[in-house]
Write a protein that holds these residues in place. Structure first.
Motif, mmCIF file in Angstrom:
data_model
loop_
_atom_site.group_PDB
_atom_site.id
_atom_site.type_symbol
_atom_site.label_atom_id
_atom_site.label_comp_id
_atom_site.label_asym_id
_atom_site.label_seq_id
_atom_site.Cartn_x
_atom_site.Cartn_y
_atom_site.Cartn_z
ATOM 1 N N GLN A 77 11.055 -50.818 -112.076
ATOM 2 C CA GLN A 77 11.140 -50.148 -113.379
ATOM 3 C C GLN A 77 12.590 -50.027 -113.843
ATOM 4 O O GLN A 77 12.878 -50.182 -115.036
ATOM 5 C CB GLN A 77 10.478 -48.767 -113.303
ATOM 6 C CG GLN A 77 8.975 -48.857 -113.109
ATOM 7 C CD GLN A 77 8.358 -47.532 -112.696
ATOM 8 O OE1 GLN A 77 8.863 -46.868 -111.789
ATOM 9 N NE2 GLN A 77 7.286 -47.152 -113.351
ATOM 10 N N VAL A 78 13.497 -49.782 -112.905
ATOM 11 C CA VAL A 78 14.920 -49.728 -113.250
ATOM 12 C C VAL A 78 15.371 -51.091 -113.773
ATOM 13 O O VAL A 78 16.017 -51.187 -114.826
ATOM 14 C CB VAL A 78 15.790 -49.301 -112.036
ATOM 15 C CG1 VAL A 78 17.282 -49.501 -112.323
ATOM 16 C CG2 VAL A 78 15.511 -47.853 -111.651
ATOM 17 N N SER A 79 14.994 -52.170 -113.071
ATOM 18 C CA SER A 79 15.427 -53.509 -113.492
ATOM 19 C C SER A 79 14.798 -53.904 -114.829
ATOM 20 O O SER A 79 15.456 -54.519 -115.666
ATOM 21 C CB SER A 79 15.128 -54.549 -112.412
ATOM 22 O OG SER A 79 13.744 -54.710 -112.221
ATOM 23 N N GLU A 80 13.543 -53.529 -115.068
ATOM 24 C CA GLU A 80 12.900 -53.838 -116.353
ATOM 25 C C GLU A 80 13.565 -53.071 -117.496
ATOM 26 O O GLU A 80 13.746 -53.614 -118.585
ATOM 27 C CB GLU A 80 11.407 -53.504 -116.293
ATOM 28 C CG GLU A 80 10.613 -54.474 -115.442
ATOM 29 C CD GLU A 80 9.177 -54.031 -115.188
ATOM 30 O OE1 GLU A 80 8.815 -52.879 -115.535
ATOM 31 O OE2 GLU A 80 8.406 -54.839 -114.648
ATOM 32 N N THR A 81 13.931 -51.821 -117.242
ATOM 33 C CA THR A 81 14.610 -51.017 -118.262
ATOM 34 C C THR A 81 15.972 -51.620 -118.588
ATOM 35 O O THR A 81 16.353 -51.726 -119.765
ATOM 36 C CB THR A 81 14.757 -49.556 -117.789
ATOM 37 O OG1 THR A 81 13.455 -49.036 -117.514
ATOM 38 C CG2 THR A 81 15.444 -48.701 -118.833
ATOM 39 N N ARG A 84 15.737 -54.707 -120.709
ATOM 40 C CA ARG A 84 15.403 -54.400 -122.096
ATOM 41 C C ARG A 84 16.580 -53.792 -122.859
ATOM 42 O O ARG A 84 16.844 -54.169 -123.998
ATOM 43 C CB ARG A 84 14.218 -53.431 -122.121
ATOM 44 C CG ARG A 84 13.508 -53.348 -123.442
ATOM 45 C CD ARG A 84 12.221 -52.526 -123.386
ATOM 46 N NE ARG A 84 11.304 -52.991 -122.361
ATOM 47 C CZ ARG A 84 10.869 -52.234 -121.339
ATOM 48 N NH1 ARG A 84 11.231 -50.976 -121.222
ATOM 49 N NH2 ARG A 84 10.040 -52.730 -120.447
ATOM 50 N N TYR A 85 17.297 -52.846 -122.234
ATOM 51 C CA TYR A 85 18.307 -52.089 -122.965
ATOM 52 C C TYR A 85 19.756 -52.433 -122.633
ATOM 53 O O TYR A 85 20.653 -52.114 -123.406
ATOM 54 C CB TYR A 85 18.089 -50.579 -122.752
ATOM 55 C CG TYR A 85 16.768 -50.130 -123.309
ATOM 56 C CD1 TYR A 85 16.572 -50.034 -124.679
ATOM 57 C CD2 TYR A 85 15.698 -49.843 -122.469
ATOM 58 C CE1 TYR A 85 15.343 -49.644 -125.204
ATOM 59 C CE2 TYR A 85 14.468 -49.451 -122.987
ATOM 60 C CZ TYR A 85 14.301 -49.352 -124.351
ATOM 61 O OH TYR A 85 13.092 -48.979 -124.861
ATOM 62 N N GLY A 107 5.662 -64.958 -117.589
ATOM 63 C CA GLY A 107 6.305 -64.183 -118.640
ATOM 64 C C GLY A 107 7.243 -63.129 -118.111
ATOM 65 O O GLY A 107 7.896 -62.440 -118.876
ATOM 66 N N ASP A 108 7.299 -62.957 -116.804
ATOM 67 C CA ASP A 108 8.128 -61.904 -116.216
ATOM 68 C C ASP A 108 9.577 -62.338 -116.099
ATOM 69 O O ASP A 108 9.895 -63.508 -115.966
ATOM 70 C CB ASP A 108 7.642 -61.537 -114.806
ATOM 71 C CG ASP A 108 6.295 -60.848 -114.817
ATOM 72 O OD1 ASP A 108 5.920 -60.314 -115.872
ATOM 73 O OD2 ASP A 108 5.625 -60.861 -113.771
ATOM 74 N N THR A 109 10.463 -61.349 -116.132
ATOM 75 C CA THR A 109 11.869 -61.595 -115.858
ATOM 76 C C THR A 109 12.015 -61.719 -114.346
ATOM 77 O O THR A 109 11.526 -60.870 -113.614
ATOM 78 C CB THR A 109 12.725 -60.418 -116.357
ATOM 79 O OG1 THR A 109 12.499 -60.255 -117.751
ATOM 80 C CG2 THR A 109 14.189 -60.648 -116.079
ATOM 81 N N PRO A 110 12.648 -62.787 -113.856
ATOM 82 C CA PRO A 110 12.778 -62.936 -112.410
ATOM 83 C C PRO A 110 13.562 -61.778 -111.797
ATOM 84 O O PRO A 110 14.515 -61.296 -112.382
ATOM 85 C CB PRO A 110 13.538 -64.244 -112.226
ATOM 86 C CG PRO A 110 13.720 -64.820 -113.566
ATOM 87 C CD PRO A 110 13.271 -63.850 -114.596
ATOM 88 N N VAL A 111 13.113 -61.360 -110.632
ATOM 89 C CA VAL A 111 13.778 -60.284 -109.904
ATOM 90 C C VAL A 111 14.373 -60.890 -108.644
ATOM 91 O O VAL A 111 13.664 -61.495 -107.854
ATOM 92 C CB VAL A 111 12.778 -59.166 -109.536
ATOM 93 C CG1 VAL A 111 13.451 -58.104 -108.700
ATOM 94 C CG2 VAL A 111 12.177 -58.562 -110.789
ATOM 95 N N ARG A 112 15.682 -60.744 -108.481
ATOM 96 C CA ARG A 112 16.342 -61.250 -107.277
ATOM 97 C C ARG A 112 16.287 -60.162 -106.233
ATOM 98 O O ARG A 112 16.619 -59.014 -106.505
ATOM 99 C CB ARG A 112 17.777 -61.622 -107.602
ATOM 100 C CG ARG A 112 17.825 -62.710 -108.674
ATOM 101 C CD ARG A 112 19.163 -63.237 -108.810
ATOM 102 N NE ARG A 112 19.641 -63.492 -107.462
ATOM 103 C CZ ARG A 112 20.648 -64.257 -107.146
ATOM 104 N NH1 ARG A 112 21.307 -64.843 -108.052
ATOM 105 N NH2 ARG A 112 21.032 -64.431 -105.905
#
Length: 186
Positions: A77-81, A84-85, A107-112
Motif C-alpha cells: 500500500q505504501v508503494s502504490e501510494t 500515485r502521488y 496492469g500492476d506497477t512492478p514491485v521490486r
C-alpha cells in the motif's frame, strides 16, 4: 530510450532513504548499513507513520525501502501510494517470506523485492540500482515531455498559420464578392 538522455551513475553522497519496517532490529541494520555508505536515512515503524513522514517532508525521499508484511498499512500500500502521488520516488520492498511477494499482473506497477536476510553489500547494490533506475525513468519521462512540448509548439504555430490563411481566404472571397457586386451594378 530517447537520444540525449544521459543515464545516471552512482548515487550521490547524502541520498535520502526512508526505511519502513515494524521490526526495529531490521530498521537499525538497514540504517547502519546505508549510513556507512553515506546515505541519509530516516526510519518509520509502520506504513502509516511512513506516509505521514513522506507527506510532511518538503523534499521527497530518493528511495523508500519498505517491508511488505506490516500490520495496518503494509508495504504494498505504501508503494502504490507513492506510485500515485510521488512517482519520482524510488521504491524497494523487502520481505522475509517469499510467498508474500505480490504477484504482478499486466496492469500492476512492478514491485521490486529483496528477500530477507540479505547482506549490507546486497542492500547497498539493490538500493543504488533502484535509485538509479528511478532517476533514469524520470529523465526519460522529462525528455519525452520536452519533445511533446516542442511538438505542441509546432502544432500551435501551424494552427495559427492556418487561421491566418483562412482569414486571408475569407478576405479574398469577400473582396471577390464585392467586385462581382460592383460589376453587376455597373
Amino acid at each position: 530510450m530517447g537520444a540525449g538522455v544521459a543515464l545516471h551513475g552512482p548515487t550521490r553522497h547524502g541520498t535520502s532513504v526512508l526505511v519502513v519496517d515494524n521490526e526495529s532490529v531490521m530498521r537499525r541494520f538497514v540504517r547502519r548499513s546505508l549510513e556507512a555508505k553515506h546515505f541519509h536515512v530516516e526510519e518509520a515503524r509502520d506504513g502509516e507513520s511512513a506516509l505521514a513522514l513522506i507527506q510532511a517532508r518538503k523534499e521527497p525521499f530518493d528511495l523508500v525501502l519498505t517491508d511488505l508484511s506490516m500490520p495496518g498499512i503494509d508495504g504494498r500500500q505504501v508503494s502504490e501510494t507513492l506510485a500515485r502521488y510521488r512517482p519520482s520516488v524510488a521504491v524497494l520492498c523487502m520481505s522475509g517470506n517469499p510467498d508474500a511477494v505480490p504477484h504482478v499482473g499486466p496492469g500492476d506497477t512492478p514491485v521490486r523485492v529483496m528477500l530477507k536476510p540479505f547482506t549490507a553489500e546486497d542492500l547497498y547494490h539493490a538500493v543504488r540500482d533502484a535509485i538509479t533506475r528511478a532517476a533514469d525513468l524520470t529523465a526519460i519521462a522529462e525528455d519525452e515531455i520536452v519533445r511533446a512540448h516542442a511538438s505542441l509548439g509546432k502544432l500551435a504555430t501551424a494552427l495559427e498559420a492556418s487561421r491566418s490563411m483562412r482569414g486571408q481566404m475569407q478576405d479574398l472571397v469577400a473582396a471577390a464578392q464585392e467586385l462581382r457586386r460592383m460589376q453587376d451594378s455597373a
